[in-house]
Motif scaffolding. Structure first.
Motif, short mmCIF file in Angstrom:
data_model
loop_
_atom_site.label_atom_id
_atom_site.label_comp_id
_atom_site.label_asym_id
_atom_site.label_seq_id
_atom_site.Cartn_x
_atom_site.Cartn_y
_atom_site.Cartn_z
N LEU A 94 0.82 -1.22 0.00
CA LEU A 94 0.00 0.00 0.00
C LEU A 94 0.86 1.27 0.00
CD1 LEU A 94 -2.66 -1.12 2.63
CD2 LEU A 94 -3.04 -0.81 0.17
N THR A 107 -6.97 3.89 11.67
CA THR A 107 -7.40 2.56 11.24
C THR A 107 -6.26 1.55 11.36
OG1 THR A 107 -9.08 3.47 9.77
CG2 THR A 107 -8.40 1.21 9.36
N ALA A 108 -5.07 1.91 10.92
CA ALA A 108 -3.93 1.00 11.07
C ALA A 108 -3.53 0.87 12.54
CB ALA A 108 -2.75 1.48 10.24
N GLN A 156 -14.42 1.93 4.50
CA GLN A 156 -12.99 2.24 4.45
C GLN A 156 -12.21 1.33 5.40
OE1 GLN A 156 -12.40 6.41 5.31
NE2 GLN A 156 -13.75 7.07 3.66
N LYS A 178 -12.12 -2.24 3.99
CA LYS A 178 -11.19 -2.31 2.86
C LYS A 178 -9.74 -2.32 3.35
CE LYS A 178 -9.91 0.03 -1.43
NZ LYS A 178 -10.15 1.18 -2.31
N ALA A 179 -9.44 -1.46 4.33
CA ALA A 179 -8.07 -1.40 4.87
C ALA A 179 -7.69 -2.73 5.52
CB ALA A 179 -7.95 -0.26 5.88
N GLN A 188 -6.91 -5.18 2.85
CA GLN A 188 -5.64 -4.90 2.18
C GLN A 188 -4.45 -5.25 3.06
OE1 GLN A 188 -6.52 -0.76 1.25
NE2 GLN A 188 -6.77 -1.25 -0.91
N TYR A 189 -4.54 -5.01 4.36
CA TYR A 189 -3.43 -5.34 5.25
C TYR A 189 -3.14 -6.84 5.24
CZ TYR A 189 -4.46 -0.74 7.41
OH TYR A 189 -4.72 0.59 7.65
#
Length: 191
Positions: A20, A54-55, A86, A89-90, A93-94
């Protein structure tokens, strides 16, 4: 060694971050990630929008999930459908390079509830939900919260200002028996 690796983030998740283009942790990530991965206890964190909250909760949350256990293990509450998407999705993706799949479902008002019910019949480890739709799904019996170990309240100030105080309190009660910790992230903390 990646800066995220130094915070305790496993290599497969670091690879997801690299894909990312996320190379350096933000201040909230540097503060929250090591604590949540090692201790995993309750946390209240404040950071402005766009600083990587979020992370900050998502990466530690993903390390806590047991992919072999098909039960719901974590609930992330979001004030809006857009933010819930969001977050979902994150998280997806992680986990791009994780050897075992972690299943995340996003549920929010405005989307077809029948489709959400069908998706929740599959193994689901993490649900990202808006409070209103979560209660709709609970009333339908499409979801149970008795195995939730981790409760994340993202943008808690927004949920309260939007009138979801009663729902949030009820969700906290419903997860009390199984919950190990609650993580509250917000941009502001009004009285």
């Amino acid at each position: 060694m990646s800066q995220f690796s130094k915070l305790g983030v496993p290599e497969d998740l670091v690879r997801g971050l690299d894909a990312l283009g996320i190379a350096s942790p933000t201040a909230i990530q540097q503060s929250a990630i090591p604590y949540l991965i090692k201790e995993g206890g309750d946390l209240v964190a404040q950071a402005q929008t766009g600083t990587g909250k979020t992370a900050a909760f998502g990466l530690p949350l993903l390390t806590k999930i047991d992919p072999a256990n098909p039960k719901l293990q974590a609930l992330v509450l979001s004030p809006t459908r857009e933010l819930a998407r969001q977050i979902g999705k994150a998280l997806f993706q992680y986990t791009k390079f994780c050897p075992e799949k972690i299943f995340v479902e996003v549920t929010g008002g405005g989307d077809k509830i029948g489709e959400q019910v069908a998706r929740l019949n599959r193994p689901t480890h993490i649900v990202v939900a808006t409070p209103g739709r979560l209660f709709d799904l609970l009333k339908l019996g499409a979801l149970r919260l008795d195995s939730v170990k981790y409760l994340v309240l993202d943008e808690a100030d927004e949920m309260l200002s939007m009138g979801f105080r009663k729902e949030v309190v009820e969700i906290v009660k419903m997860t009390a028996a199984s919950r190990r910790s609650t993580w509250l992230f917000s941009a502001t903390f009004p009285e």
